[in-house]
Design an enzyme around this catalytic site. Structure first.
Site, mmCIF file in Angstrom:
data_model
loop_
_atom_site.group_PDB
_atom_site.id
_atom_site.type_symbol
_atom_site.label_atom_id
_atom_site.label_comp_id
_atom_site.label_asym_id
_atom_site.label_seq_id
_atom_site.Cartn_x
_atom_site.Cartn_y
_atom_site.Cartn_z
ATOM 1 N N SER A 1 -8.403 3.850 10.551
ATOM 2 C CA SER A 1 -8.715 4.068 9.165
ATOM 3 C C SER A 1 -9.506 3.088 8.223
ATOM 4 O O SER A 1 -8.916 1.796 8.329
ATOM 5 C CB SER A 1 -7.560 4.493 8.342
ATOM 6 O OG SER A 1 -7.863 5.051 6.893
ATOM 7 N N ARG B 1 7.662 1.812 9.253
ATOM 8 C CA ARG B 1 7.437 2.825 8.522
ATOM 9 C C ARG B 1 8.574 3.887 8.824
ATOM 10 O O ARG B 1 8.416 4.617 9.618
ATOM 11 C CB ARG B 1 5.950 3.504 8.761
ATOM 12 C CG ARG B 1 4.922 2.445 8.331
ATOM 13 C CD ARG B 1 3.546 3.203 8.633
ATOM 14 N NE ARG B 1 2.566 2.322 8.151
ATOM 15 C CZ ARG B 1 0.969 2.586 8.420
ATOM 16 N NH1 ARG B 1 0.715 3.596 9.014
ATOM 17 N NH2 ARG B 1 0.170 1.666 8.058
ATOM 18 N N GLN C 1 -1.482 -3.541 13.934
ATOM 19 C CA GLN C 1 -2.748 -3.178 13.543
ATOM 20 C C GLN C 1 -3.523 -4.681 13.451
ATOM 21 O O GLN C 1 -2.886 -5.528 13.290
ATOM 22 C CB GLN C 1 -3.052 -2.472 12.225
ATOM 23 C CG GLN C 1 -2.636 -1.009 12.196
ATOM 24 C CD GLN C 1 -2.929 -0.705 10.745
ATOM 25 O OE1 GLN C 1 -2.904 0.654 10.687
ATOM 26 N NE2 GLN C 1 -3.377 -1.323 9.928
ATOM 27 N N ASP D 1 -12.130 8.042 8.684
ATOM 28 C CA ASP D 1 -11.088 7.803 9.795
ATOM 29 C C ASP D 1 -12.190 7.900 11.251
ATOM 30 O O ASP D 1 -13.013 8.845 11.251
ATOM 31 C CB ASP D 1 -10.214 8.902 9.991
ATOM 32 C CG ASP D 1 -8.914 8.675 8.890
ATOM 33 O OD1 ASP D 1 -9.110 7.579 8.194
ATOM 34 O OD2 ASP D 1 -8.409 9.727 8.794
ATOM 35 N N ASP E 1 0.773 -1.063 0.019
ATOM 36 C CA ASP E 1 -0.039 -0.058 0.134
ATOM 37 C C ASP E 1 0.835 1.218 -0.193
ATOM 38 O O ASP E 1 1.941 1.184 0.489
ATOM 39 C CB ASP E 1 -0.836 0.013 1.288
ATOM 40 C CG ASP E 1 -2.100 -1.237 1.314
ATOM 41 O OD1 ASP E 1 -2.453 -1.570 -0.047
ATOM 42 O OD2 ASP E 1 -2.376 -1.642 2.262
#
Length: 344
Positions: free
Chosen positions: A261, A110, A125, A245, A56
């Site tokens: 999200s 990230r 997550q 969100d 993504d």
């Protein structure tokens, strides 16, 4: 360094109790969410091959951590940013029927995150995805799923407050819905983040619809990649977007916090439209996009719910580093220690 310093902060439990509470939250919430949305747990990858269109883009600028694979002619693997596209392919491969879905533990790195109380190099997550029918690609169905997700959060808050009496509940019973364009019109002189704070302080828990598309001022509320969430379809409330969100007002830091999200995913028409809008039309040659355009992937709704963030909020912590182990600038660690914020 963007460290928010809360006034008069005092941790409500020690490290050992915190670790046990984290496990309790993760076990309880996963069970509650899975039951609420009819999700089956599956095993997920930590990395995918570059060039398939499976990773993504998030906001479109983040660099994926990558490495060469010696035994595959130096092919490049990328650590996932999230699993939105992978989950949709998995639903097809597992032949998951309508009304059911999958959930998995997503772990990501990230490297481009700006580190603060809420943002870490390490992201964990619950990534979930559910098969829907064409007639469910509407705002009413989106709101129904959001309410179910929020109900699971409230249920978990009650469980944690019963288990640890020093923690008191603060989340409101209901969640408030507003489109990002309505929010812009309500607070025209504020930045998107300031709008989020204002609406969350007023209502406690808010779902902002329509993330990614241009608003009346020519700017999006926030960026979204063009090939997972549908942010251009005109919904039956007269605004564009079938995603959003979920945020709550967090009194410990005196600001809003995004916990999830999510959204109804692009169909063939929305995918082509959003690729054209963002100048990414070359992606139609990638594996994921070819499968979507040939009709071999189901229509879905899905999203991610931050594990460490949810634990942070439900345990009234001041920093996400109190509920996950990661790397932080030494100056931040030092300052947190002085404030009584113990980073794991």
């Amino acid at each position: 360094m963007k460290l928010i310093i809360p006034e008069h902060y005092e941790a409500l439990m020690d490290l050992k109790q915190t670790e046990q509470a984290i496990k309790n939250i993760k076990d309880f919430y996963l069970s509650s969410l899975s039951t609420e949305l009819r999700l089956r747990r599956v095993t997920a990858p930590l990395f995918v091959l570059r060039g398939l269109g499976m990773n993504d883009d998030l906001n479109g600028i983040e660099r994926a951590v990558n490495f060469p694979i010696k035994d595959m002619n130096e092919a490049t693997a990328e650590v996932v940013h999230s699993l939105a596209k992978w989950k949709r392919v998995t639903l097809a491969e597992y032949k998951i029927e309508h009304g059911y879905g999958i959930v998995t533990d997503m772990n990501a790195i990230r490297a481009d995150e700006e580190l603060d109380n809420l943002h870490s190099l390490y992201v964990d997550q619950w990534d979930w995805e559910r098969v829907i029918a064409k007639g469910e690609r509407n705002i009413q169905f989106l709101k129904k799923i959001v309410r179910q997700i929020y109900s699971s959060i409230l249920r978990t808050e009650f469980y944690i407050c019963e288990t640890y009496p020093q923690i008191k509940p603060f989340l409101p019973e209901d969640i408030f819905f507003i489109h990002s364009e309505q929010l812009r019109q309500l607070y025209p002189d504020m930045t998107p983040k300031e709008r989020e704070d204002a609406i969350c302080e007023k209502h406690g828990a808010v779902f902002i619809i329509g993330i990614g598309g241009e608003l009346g001022d020519g700017k999006p509320h926030d960026m979204r990649a063009p090939d997972y969430d549908d942010w251009t379809t005109l919904n039956d409330e007269g605004f564009k977007g079938l995603n959003g969100d979920l945020l709550v007002w967090y009194p410990v830091l005196n600001r809003s916090i995004e916990l999830s999200s999510m959204g109804i995913r692009v169909d063939e028409e929305a995918l082509l439209r959003q690729l054209k809008l963002t100048g990414k039309e070359e992606r139609i040659q990638l594996y994921f996009h070819k499968r979507l355009l040939e009709g071999s992937l189901p229509l879905t709704i899905g999203g991610g719910i931050g594990q460490s963030r949810l634990c942070m909020v439900l345990l009234h912590k001041a920093h996400v580093g109190e509920t996950q182990s990661s790397i932080w600038p030494e100056e931040m660690r030092k300052q947190c220690k002085e404030l009584g914020i113990t980073l794991i």
